[in-house]
Structures are given as structure tokens and as C-alpha cells.
Design a protein around this motif. Structure first.
Motif, PDB file in Angstrom:
ATOM      1  N   PHE A 155      62.471 -44.927  -9.862  1.00 44.47           N
ATOM      2  CA  PHE A 155      61.102 -45.424  -9.996  1.00 44.47           C
ATOM      3  C   PHE A 155      60.569 -45.896  -8.635  1.00 44.47           C
ATOM      4  O   PHE A 155      59.424 -45.634  -8.286  1.00 44.47           O
ATOM      5  CB  PHE A 155      61.035 -46.587 -10.986  1.00 44.47           C
ATOM      6  CG  PHE A 155      61.200 -46.194 -12.426  1.00 44.47           C
ATOM      7  CD1 PHE A 155      60.138 -45.687 -13.153  1.00 44.47           C
ATOM      8  CD2 PHE A 155      62.414 -46.363 -13.064  1.00 44.47           C
ATOM      9  CE1 PHE A 155      60.278 -45.343 -14.485  1.00 44.47           C
ATOM     10  CE2 PHE A 155      62.577 -46.026 -14.398  1.00 44.47           C
ATOM     11  CZ  PHE A 155      61.499 -45.512 -15.111  1.00 44.47           C
ATOM     12  N   ALA A 156      61.418 -46.611  -7.882  1.00 42.19           N
ATOM     13  CA  ALA A 156      61.004 -47.098  -6.564  1.00 42.19           C
ATOM     14  C   ALA A 156      60.733 -45.929  -5.617  1.00 42.19           C
ATOM     15  O   ALA A 156      59.744 -45.950  -4.866  1.00 42.19           O
ATOM     16  CB  ALA A 156      62.072 -48.032  -5.988  1.00 42.19           C
ATOM     17  N   GLU A 157      61.569 -44.917  -5.654  1.00 40.40           N
ATOM     18  CA  GLU A 157      61.357 -43.756  -4.793  1.00 40.40           C
ATOM     19  C   GLU A 157      60.077 -43.018  -5.160  1.00 40.40           C
ATOM     20  O   GLU A 157      59.419 -42.440  -4.289  1.00 40.40           O
ATOM     21  CB  GLU A 157      62.560 -42.825  -4.823  1.00 40.40           C
ATOM     22  CG  GLU A 157      63.767 -43.378  -4.082  1.00 40.40           C
ATOM     23  CD  GLU A 157      63.461 -43.808  -2.641  1.00 40.40           C
ATOM     24  OE1 GLU A 157      62.788 -43.044  -1.899  1.00 40.40           O
ATOM     25  OE2 GLU A 157      63.877 -44.915  -2.255  1.00 40.40           O
ATOM     26  N   ASP A 158      59.704 -43.032  -6.424  1.00 37.08           N
ATOM     27  CA  ASP A 158      58.427 -42.428  -6.821  1.00 37.08           C
ATOM     28  C   ASP A 158      57.265 -43.126  -6.118  1.00 37.08           C
ATOM     29  O   ASP A 158      56.325 -42.473  -5.664  1.00 37.08           O
ATOM     30  CB  ASP A 158      58.244 -42.486  -8.339  1.00 37.08           C
ATOM     31  CG  ASP A 158      59.258 -41.660  -9.101  1.00 37.08           C
ATOM     32  OD1 ASP A 158      59.928 -40.788  -8.502  1.00 37.08           O
ATOM     33  OD2 ASP A 158      59.380 -41.887 -10.323  1.00 37.08           O
ATOM     34  N   VAL A 159      57.320 -44.444  -6.027  1.00 37.79           N
ATOM     35  CA  VAL A 159      56.269 -45.199  -5.338  1.00 37.79           C
ATOM     36  C   VAL A 159      56.248 -44.825  -3.858  1.00 37.79           C
ATOM     37  O   VAL A 159      55.175 -44.588  -3.280  1.00 37.79           O
ATOM     38  CB  VAL A 159      56.457 -46.722  -5.531  1.00 37.79           C
ATOM     39  CG1 VAL A 159      55.510 -47.507  -4.626  1.00 37.79           C
ATOM     40  CG2 VAL A 159      56.245 -47.108  -6.988  1.00 37.79           C
ATOM     41  N   ILE A 160      57.421 -44.743  -3.250  1.00 37.31           N
ATOM     42  CA  ILE A 160      57.499 -44.373  -1.831  1.00 37.31           C
ATOM     43  C   ILE A 160      56.936 -42.966  -1.624  1.00 37.31           C
ATOM     44  O   ILE A 160      56.209 -42.703  -0.652  1.00 37.31           O
ATOM     45  CB  ILE A 160      58.949 -44.483  -1.311  1.00 37.31           C
ATOM     46  CG1 ILE A 160      59.427 -45.947  -1.351  1.00 37.31           C
ATOM     47  CG2 ILE A 160      59.085 -43.889   0.084  1.00 37.31           C
ATOM     48  CD1 ILE A 160      58.632 -46.898  -0.474  1.00 37.31           C
ATOM     49  N   THR A 161      57.212 -42.052  -2.551  1.00 36.73           N
ATOM     50  CA  THR A 161      56.672 -40.690  -2.446  1.00 36.73           C
ATOM     51  C   THR A 161      55.148 -40.703  -2.489  1.00 36.73           C
ATOM     52  O   THR A 161      54.488 -39.999  -1.712  1.00 36.73           O
ATOM     53  CB  THR A 161      57.250 -39.805  -3.562  1.00 36.73           C
ATOM     54  OG1 THR A 161      58.672 -39.753  -3.423  1.00 36.73           O
ATOM     55  CG2 THR A 161      56.688 -38.400  -3.498  1.00 36.73           C
ATOM     56  N   ILE A 162      54.580 -41.499  -3.389  1.00 36.54           N
ATOM     57  CA  ILE A 162      53.112 -41.617  -3.447  1.00 36.54           C
ATOM     58  C   ILE A 162      52.588 -42.182  -2.127  1.00 36.54           C
ATOM     59  O   ILE A 162      51.612 -41.665  -1.561  1.00 36.54           O
ATOM     60  CB  ILE A 162      52.673 -42.496  -4.638  1.00 36.54           C
ATOM     61  CG1 ILE A 162      52.985 -41.812  -5.965  1.00 36.54           C
ATOM     62  CG2 ILE A 162      51.181 -42.837  -4.539  1.00 36.54           C
ATOM     63  CD1 ILE A 162      52.817 -42.710  -7.180  1.00 36.54           C
ATOM     64  N   MET A 163      53.220 -43.229  -1.623  1.00 42.21           N
ATOM     65  CA  MET A 163      52.788 -43.827  -0.359  1.00 42.21           C
ATOM     66  C   MET A 163      52.849 -42.806   0.771  1.00 42.21           C
ATOM     67  O   MET A 163      51.920 -42.718   1.584  1.00 42.21           O
ATOM     68  CB  MET A 163      53.654 -45.047  -0.033  1.00 42.21           C
ATOM     69  CG  MET A 163      53.439 -46.223  -0.965  1.00 42.21           C
ATOM     70  SD  MET A 163      54.600 -47.580  -0.645  1.00 42.21           S
ATOM     71  CE  MET A 163      54.025 -48.149   0.962  1.00 42.21           C
ATOM     72  N   ASN A 164      53.927 -42.047   0.830  1.00 41.12           N
ATOM     73  CA  ASN A 164      54.060 -41.043   1.885  1.00 41.12           C
ATOM     74  C   ASN A 164      52.985 -39.970   1.757  1.00 41.12           C
ATOM     75  O   ASN A 164      52.420 -39.528   2.759  1.00 41.12           O
ATOM     76  CB  ASN A 164      55.450 -40.421   1.868  1.00 41.12           C
ATOM     77  CG  ASN A 164      56.527 -41.393   2.309  1.00 41.12           C
ATOM     78  OD1 ASN A 164      56.239 -42.430   2.915  1.00 41.12           O
ATOM     79  ND2 ASN A 164      57.764 -41.082   1.991  1.00 41.12           N
ATOM     80  N   GLU A 165      52.710 -39.548   0.528  1.00 41.49           N
ATOM     81  CA  GLU A 165      51.680 -38.531   0.301  1.00 41.49           C
ATOM     82  C   GLU A 165      50.314 -39.007   0.800  1.00 41.49           C
ATOM     83  O   GLU A 165      49.534 -38.226   1.349  1.00 41.49           O
ATOM     84  CB  GLU A 165      51.612 -38.196  -1.189  1.00 41.49           C
ATOM     85  CG  GLU A 165      50.545 -37.209  -1.558  1.00 41.49           C
ATOM     86  CD  GLU A 165      50.841 -35.786  -1.132  1.00 41.49           C
ATOM     87  OE1 GLU A 165      49.889 -34.988  -1.096  1.00 41.49           O
ATOM     88  OE2 GLU A 165      52.017 -35.466  -0.827  1.00 41.49           O
ATOM     89  N   LEU A 166      50.031 -40.288   0.591  1.00 46.66           N
ATOM     90  CA  LEU A 166      48.748 -40.859   1.005  1.00 46.66           C
ATOM     91  C   LEU A 166      48.771 -41.404   2.433  1.00 46.66           C
ATOM     92  O   LEU A 166      47.783 -41.970   2.893  1.00 46.66           O
ATOM     93  CB  LEU A 166      48.332 -41.972   0.028  1.00 46.66           C
ATOM     94  CG  LEU A 166      48.064 -41.520  -1.406  1.00 46.66           C
ATOM     95  CD1 LEU A 166      47.867 -42.721  -2.314  1.00 46.66           C
ATOM     96  CD2 LEU A 166      46.851 -40.597  -1.454  1.00 46.66           C
ATOM     97  N   ASP A 167      49.916 -41.253   3.108  1.00 41.23           N
ATOM     98  CA  ASP A 167      50.092 -41.734   4.483  1.00 41.23           C
ATOM     99  C   ASP A 167      49.838 -43.238   4.582  1.00 41.23           C
ATOM    100  O   ASP A 167      49.128 -43.717   5.459  1.00 41.23           O
ATOM    101  CB  ASP A 167      49.184 -40.957   5.442  1.00 41.23           C
ATOM    102  CG  ASP A 167      49.623 -41.108   6.891  1.00 41.23           C
ATOM    103  OD1 ASP A 167      50.837 -41.330   7.133  1.00 41.23           O
ATOM    104  OD2 ASP A 167      48.757 -41.034   7.786  1.00 41.23           O
ATOM    105  N   ILE A 168      50.435 -43.979   3.628  1.00 36.89           N
ATOM    106  CA  ILE A 168      50.315 -45.439   3.598  1.00 36.89           C
ATOM    107  C   ILE A 168      51.610 -46.042   4.140  1.00 36.89           C
ATOM    108  O   ILE A 168      52.689 -45.801   3.602  1.00 36.89           O
ATOM    109  CB  ILE A 168      50.070 -45.935   2.157  1.00 36.89           C
ATOM    110  CG1 ILE A 168      48.746 -45.378   1.624  1.00 36.89           C
ATOM    111  CG2 ILE A 168      50.091 -47.459   2.109  1.00 36.89           C
ATOM    112  CD1 ILE A 168      48.532 -45.635   0.142  1.00 36.89           C
TER     113      ILE A 168
END
Length: 165
Positions: free
Chosen positions: A76-89
């Protein structure tokens, strides 16, 4: 519809707002991104923050994997990191309730540099043996009955009252 792929799972999220700091709103167990909309949080916050509002794996519009190991908190935590990376956050504020709070604790332990302020409610990383046993019973019921059946049973027992099916 916005989707990222995290560890072979499609994770749905919505993005709202165009100014301010990034704030991710993570729902609880059996919930979805809709919970934040239905409760009025998105309307109240979208003018002040750039909001990321995902459906956790196994919930809402995200993939519902069959393997129990796909539901580890680390995933679940890695999913959040993936979203952040996709949005360049680089980092963001995080608000999580229940399951979302547990995901927030994982992020703080594994990726503290990616978190700014974490607001976590309705859960603790230090579960008593009684609560751990309750979670095990709930997980077993989901395996045996399926998520939809458990959700409906909990609603009938008035132990789950939020969010659409």
C-alpha cells in the motif's frame, strides 16, 4: 480516470486543485476515494491544496488482487510512492484514516523524506493482541466470504456505515 501501475496492480486516483502544497487523502478499510468527497473534505480543501485522492488496492476502482501477499502494508505504501513519482512530487502532506493511517505509518518508517506532515487517525501501529486477533478474523472472513459479502454483513450489523459499495 487516472491510473498508475504499482507492482503490477492498477491504482486509481483523482487529482484536484491547482495551487498550494500537495495533500494525499487515504481512506480506511472497506472505503474508497469517494469517502473524502462524500464527507465534504475535497470541496473544503481543493482551493487550498493540490489533492491526491486514491483508491487503495483492493478498494474502489483500483485492482483487487487475489494473493494475500498483495495486501501487505508495504505494498500500500509503495502504491503511494508510485503515485508521487508519476506526478513528480518530492514530498507531500498525508491524511489517513484507519487503513490509511497504517499506510501513513509505513510511509513514515520507509520513506520519511517523502512526507511533510502526517495526520493519522483511527488506527495505531502498536496493535494489542486483541486487535491483532480481530484483524486476523476479519482477514479470514474476507478470504472465506469475499470482500463484498463482509462489507454488506458489517453494514447490516451497523459496524460499517460510510461509503457506497
Amino acid at each position: 480516470m487516472t491510473i498508475v501501475v504499482s507492482n503490477k496492480q492498477r491504482i486509481f486516483y483523482r487529482f484536484e486543485g491547482d495551487k498550494g502544497a500537495y495533500l494525499l487523502l487515504h481512506h480506511g478499510l472497506f472505503g474508497s476515494h469517494r469517502d473524502w468527497y462524500d464527507a465534504g473534505y475535497v470541496d473544503a480543501l481543493r482551493d487550498e491544496f493540490r489533492l491526491i485522492v486514491p483508491d487503495a488496492r483492493g478498494h474502489g476502482r483500483s485492482d483487487h488482487p487475489l494473493e494475500p501477499t498483495d495486501y501487505r502494508l508495504e505494498a500500500f505504501a509503495e502504491d503511494v510512492i508510485t503515485i508521487m513519482n508519476e506526478l513528480d512530487i518530492r514530498n507531500l502532506h498525508f491524511c489517513g484514516y484507519g487503513l490509511g493511517a497504517l499506510v501513513g505509518f509505513q510511509l513514515l518508517m520507509r520513506h520519511p523524506e517523502r512526507m511533510r506532515i502526517a495526520m493519522l487517525a483511527g488506527e495505531s501501529p502498536f496493535l494489542s493482541e486483541t486487535m491483532q486477533e480481530e484483524w486476523r478474523r476479519c482477514a479470514e472472513a474476507v478470504r472465506e466470504e469475499g470482500l463484498a459479502a463482509v462489507r454488506e454483513r458489517l453494514r447490516a450489523e451497523q459496524r460499517l456505515v460510510a461509503g457506497p459499495a
